[in-house]
Design a protein around this motif. Structure first.
Motif, PDB file in Angstrom:
ATOM      1  N   LEU A 143       5.318 -50.333  18.003  1.00  0.00           N
ATOM      2  CA  LEU A 143       5.579 -49.009  18.905  1.00  0.00           C
ATOM      3  C   LEU A 143       5.907 -47.731  17.946  1.00  0.00           C
ATOM      4  CD1 LEU A 143       6.195 -47.403  21.458  1.00  0.00           C
ATOM      5  CD2 LEU A 143       8.541 -48.279  21.593  1.00  0.00           C
ATOM      6  N   ILE A 144       5.002 -46.899  17.770  1.00  0.00           N
ATOM      7  CA  ILE A 144       5.366 -45.611  17.165  1.00  0.00           C
ATOM      8  C   ILE A 144       5.151 -44.629  18.028  1.00  0.00           C
ATOM      9  CG2 ILE A 144       5.040 -44.313  15.079  1.00  0.00           C
ATOM     10  CD1 ILE A 144       3.973 -46.643  13.902  1.00  0.00           C
ATOM     11  N   PRO A 145       6.346 -43.808  18.754  1.00  0.00           N
ATOM     12  CA  PRO A 145       6.010 -42.833  19.381  1.00  0.00           C
ATOM     13  C   PRO A 145       5.423 -41.535  19.221  1.00  0.00           C
ATOM     14  CG  PRO A 145       8.302 -42.978  18.979  1.00  0.00           C
ATOM     15  CD  PRO A 145       7.701 -43.967  18.338  1.00  0.00           C
ATOM     16  N   ASN A 146       4.597 -40.800  20.243  1.00  0.00           N
ATOM     17  CA  ASN A 146       4.151 -39.717  19.752  1.00  0.00           C
ATOM     18  C   ASN A 146       5.203 -38.861  19.364  1.00  0.00           C
ATOM     19  OD1 ASN A 146       1.559 -40.166  20.478  1.00  0.00           O
ATOM     20  ND2 ASN A 146       1.762 -39.544  22.685  1.00  0.00           N
ATOM     21  N   THR A 147       5.061 -37.810  18.529  1.00  0.00           N
ATOM     22  CA  THR A 147       6.042 -36.999  18.027  1.00  0.00           C
ATOM     23  C   THR A 147       5.556 -35.471  17.969  1.00  0.00           C
ATOM     24  OG1 THR A 147       7.183 -36.962  15.821  1.00  0.00           O
ATOM     25  CG2 THR A 147       4.792 -37.406  15.698  1.00  0.00           C
ATOM     26  N   ILE A 148       6.702 -34.861  17.816  1.00  0.00           N
ATOM     27  CA  ILE A 148       6.541 -33.297  17.563  1.00  0.00           C
ATOM     28  C   ILE A 148       7.513 -32.870  16.711  1.00  0.00           C
ATOM     29  CG2 ILE A 148       6.001 -32.617  20.197  1.00  0.00           C
ATOM     30  CD1 ILE A 148       8.850 -31.916  20.810  1.00  0.00           C
ATOM     31  N   GLU A 149       7.357 -31.711  16.044  1.00  0.00           N
ATOM     32  CA  GLU A 149       8.204 -31.070  15.157  1.00  0.00           C
ATOM     33  C   GLU A 149       9.307 -30.102  15.815  1.00  0.00           C
ATOM     34  OE1 GLU A 149       6.576 -29.775  11.349  1.00  0.00           O
ATOM     35  OE2 GLU A 149       4.644 -30.636  12.056  1.00  0.00           O
ATOM     36  N   ILE A 150      10.408 -30.580  16.309  1.00  0.00           N
ATOM     37  CA  ILE A 150      11.601 -30.140  17.070  1.00  0.00           C
ATOM     38  C   ILE A 150      11.630 -28.740  16.696  1.00  0.00           C
ATOM     39  CG2 ILE A 150      13.451 -30.818  16.270  1.00  0.00           C
ATOM     40  CD1 ILE A 150      12.581 -31.132  19.877  1.00  0.00           C
ATOM     41  N   THR A 151      11.652 -28.267  15.507  1.00  0.00           N
ATOM     42  CA  THR A 151      12.097 -26.979  15.239  1.00  0.00           C
ATOM     43  C   THR A 151      11.184 -25.949  15.514  1.00  0.00           C
ATOM     44  OG1 THR A 151      10.991 -27.358  12.900  1.00  0.00           O
ATOM     45  CG2 THR A 151      13.399 -27.892  13.157  1.00  0.00           C
ATOM     46  N   THR A 313      18.439 -30.110  29.932  1.00  0.00           N
ATOM     47  CA  THR A 313      19.135 -30.120  28.595  1.00  0.00           C
ATOM     48  C   THR A 313      19.139 -31.748  28.221  1.00  0.00           C
ATOM     49  OG1 THR A 313      20.954 -28.609  29.378  1.00  0.00           O
ATOM     50  CG2 THR A 313      21.620 -30.312  27.668  1.00  0.00           C
ATOM     51  N   ASN A 314      19.104 -32.531  29.161  1.00  0.00           N
ATOM     52  CA  ASN A 314      18.960 -33.914  29.080  1.00  0.00           C
ATOM     53  C   ASN A 314      17.500 -34.265  28.269  1.00  0.00           C
ATOM     54  OD1 ASN A 314      21.422 -34.562  29.945  1.00  0.00           O
ATOM     55  ND2 ASN A 314      20.623 -35.368  31.810  1.00  0.00           N
ATOM     56  N   ALA A 315      16.741 -33.748  28.808  1.00  0.00           N
ATOM     57  CA  ALA A 315      15.333 -33.633  28.357  1.00  0.00           C
ATOM     58  C   ALA A 315      15.059 -33.282  26.745  1.00  0.00           C
ATOM     59  CB  ALA A 315      14.224 -32.966  29.404  1.00  0.00           C
ATOM     60  N   ARG A 316      15.901 -32.142  26.537  1.00  0.00           N
ATOM     61  CA  ARG A 316      15.796 -31.788  25.028  1.00  0.00           C
ATOM     62  C   ARG A 316      16.336 -32.755  24.102  1.00  0.00           C
ATOM     63  NH1 ARG A 316      13.919 -27.927  21.371  1.00  0.00           N
ATOM     64  NH2 ARG A 316      15.300 -28.036  19.731  1.00  0.00           N
ATOM     65  N   LEU A 322      12.369 -37.866  19.025  1.00  0.00           N
ATOM     66  CA  LEU A 322      10.856 -38.073  18.882  1.00  0.00           C
ATOM     67  C   LEU A 322      10.395 -37.176  17.789  1.00  0.00           C
ATOM     68  CD1 LEU A 322       9.431 -38.575  22.229  1.00  0.00           C
ATOM     69  CD2 LEU A 322      10.519 -40.404  20.922  1.00  0.00           C
ATOM     70  N   ASP A 323      11.471 -36.371  16.954  1.00  0.00           N
ATOM     71  CA  ASP A 323      10.979 -35.403  16.143  1.00  0.00           C
ATOM     72  C   ASP A 323      10.307 -36.187  14.911  1.00  0.00           C
ATOM     73  OD1 ASP A 323      11.183 -32.844  14.623  1.00  0.00           O
ATOM     74  OD2 ASP A 323      12.888 -33.820  13.418  1.00  0.00           O
ATOM     75  N   TRP A 324       9.549 -35.474  14.281  1.00  0.00           N
ATOM     76  CA  TRP A 324       8.566 -36.090  13.334  1.00  0.00           C
ATOM     77  C   TRP A 324       9.637 -36.711  12.102  1.00  0.00           C
ATOM     78  CZ3 TRP A 324       4.689 -38.642  11.881  1.00  0.00           C
ATOM     79  CH2 TRP A 324       4.318 -38.651  10.630  1.00  0.00           C
ATOM     80  N   GLU A 325      10.778 -35.902  11.966  1.00  0.00           N
ATOM     81  CA  GLU A 325      11.387 -36.621  10.741  1.00  0.00           C
ATOM     82  C   GLU A 325      12.265 -37.916  10.999  1.00  0.00           C
ATOM     83  OE1 GLU A 325      12.142 -35.173   7.438  1.00  0.00           O
ATOM     84  OE2 GLU A 325      10.333 -33.675   8.463  1.00  0.00           O
ATOM     85  N   VAL A 326      12.263 -38.399  12.329  1.00  0.00           N
ATOM     86  CA  VAL A 326      12.520 -39.700  12.646  1.00  0.00           C
ATOM     87  C   VAL A 326      11.351 -40.486  12.710  1.00  0.00           C
ATOM     88  CG1 VAL A 326      13.678 -40.931  14.607  1.00  0.00           C
ATOM     89  CG2 VAL A 326      14.562 -38.550  14.022  1.00  0.00           C
ATOM     90  N   VAL A 327      10.276 -39.974  13.255  1.00  0.00           N
ATOM     91  CA  VAL A 327       9.355 -41.145  13.570  1.00  0.00           C
ATOM     92  C   VAL A 327       8.388 -41.257  12.426  1.00  0.00           C
ATOM     93  CG1 VAL A 327       7.153 -41.313  14.987  1.00  0.00           C
ATOM     94  CG2 VAL A 327       9.171 -40.493  15.999  1.00  0.00           C
ATOM     95  N   LYS A 328       8.574 -40.446  11.429  1.00  0.00           N
ATOM     96  CA  LYS A 328       7.725 -40.801  10.229  1.00  0.00           C
ATOM     97  C   LYS A 328       7.906 -42.113   9.497  1.00  0.00           C
ATOM     98  CE  LYS A 328      10.302 -37.905   6.926  1.00  0.00           C
ATOM     99  NZ  LYS A 328      10.271 -36.675   5.986  1.00  0.00           N
ATOM    100  N   GLU A 329       9.411 -42.500   9.745  1.00  0.00           N
ATOM    101  CA  GLU A 329       9.695 -43.538   8.684  1.00  0.00           C
ATOM    102  C   GLU A 329       9.106 -44.891   9.297  1.00  0.00           C
ATOM    103  OE1 GLU A 329      11.258 -43.633   5.901  1.00  0.00           O
ATOM    104  OE2 GLU A 329      11.544 -41.701   6.076  1.00  0.00           O
TER     105      GLU A 329
END
Length: 340
Positions: A143-151, A313-316, A322-329
């Motif tokens: 499992l590697i989730p889809n990701t977005i760059e939150i910034t 707010t909960n959704a954010r 799922l930010d890329w900085e987390v998922v990339k690892e």
């Protein structure tokens, strides 16, 4: 330095929405991986041939082949490319996208066995697909989730919610765009000022069908065509609620982006959606095709702005995980760390 071959649909230059190959690829390049791509050919046959050519050309140069894998026609890109990779003993990783892939596993068990059982790993972007594949007997699923760059997604806190709806997807039958028109038509009975903007390119002729349907019901809809992520992100500031009407789905990035931007989401409860969205916590979920239920959900958010604000707010908070900085690892763990 780790070299990869990435096979997928690079068709944004032809007016289609950017797919994972055009987002994940550059993100991996930023981490030092050298990536070769195929294909941007518009024709099905030419795209397939280009992918097979790339497997042959780079067979001795790449450590892995990443293959965007879908459940319908594009399934064949993954199937034939994977079998050629097997012939040359190149490890390949199908990245599972189609919300209808579980049905493909049932319909074509032999072909799926040839493709998925011999993969180095099958990469599932949702718990939904991971569970479906494991249930079908596949143990090589990560499992590697889809990701977005939150910034890139500024959060807009809304305190009131007008009946201004936003829909973002390619126009295709499986995404049920006509349902959005029905929702607007019913909503106008209570809120005559209700408005709907639909963003996305045509995929199978559904754009004209949807436009004709809106005209037949006498409702006015803003069809923008394809927009860049930044363009529709700016457009979202003038809207209050995001609706997702799909029949099949996995983990739609447009929904994740709406969550990041602060738009409360109302979606059909299909495929991988319940693994991404939790009803009443970070979204409202309705049955597939349930127009009246979606209208009621819109009214609920308009009349209960505190609930809508809390949900957004909960959704954010959720998509920040799922930010890329987390998922990339997770990608680094799977393929090894490359060096600049």
């Amino acid at each position: 330095m780790i070299q990869l071959l990435y096979l997928g649909n690079r068709l944004s230059k032809h007016g289609f929405n950017a797919t994972t190959i055009e987002t994940l690829g550059p993100q991996l390049e930023q981490e030092g991986y050298v990536i070769h791509y195929a294909s941007d050919q518009k024709s099905f046959v030419l795209r397939l041939l280009d992918m097979l050519r790339a497997v042959f050309v780079y067979r001795n140069h790449v450590s892995y082949i990443l293959i965007d894998t879908y459940s319908t026609t594009a399934f064949w890109y993954a199937f034939f490319s994977s079998q050629l990779a097997r012939l040359f003993s190149v490890p390949y990783l199908p990245i599972l996208h189609g919300g209808n892939l579980p049905q493909r596993l049932q319909r074509n068990p032999f072909l799926c066995q040839l493709l998925f059982a011999h993969a180095y790993q099958n990469v599932a972007p949702s718990g939904y697909l991971k569970h479906a594949f494991e249930t079908a007997g596949y143990s090589n699923v990560v499992l590697i989730p889809n990701t977005i760059e939150i910034t890139r997604y500024p959060f807009k806190a809304r305190i009131s919610f007008a009946p201004k709806l936003l829909w973002v997807r390619a126009f295709a039958g499986i995404y049920n765009p006509k349902m959005a028109i029905d929702v607007l038509a019913q909503l106008k009975e209570k809120y005559p000022e209700a408005a709907l903007t639909m963003v996305g390119p045509d995929k199978d002729g559904s754009l004209k069908t949807t436009q004709d349907y809106a005209n037949s019901l006498g409702v006015s809809v803003c069809f923008t065509g394809q927009l860049s992520k930044s363009e529709w992100g700016q457009l979202s500031e003038d809207h209050a609620i995001f609706i997702n009407t799909t029949h099949f789905d996995n983990t739609p990035v447009s929904v994740m982006e709406a969550m990041a931007l602060g738009l409360p989401v109302i979606s059909t409860k299909v495929g991988g959606i319940p693994y991404l969205l939790t009803d009443t916590e970070n979204a409202l979920l309705v049955p597939d095709g349930a127009v009246s239920a979606m209208v009621q959900a819109v009214v609920q958010l308009i009349e209960n702005p505190n609930q809508a604000t809390e949900m957004a707010t909960n959704a954010r908070r959720f998509v920040e995980q799922l930010d890329w900085e987390v998922v990339k690892e997770k990608w680094v763990e799977l393929m090894g760390r490359s060096e600049e």
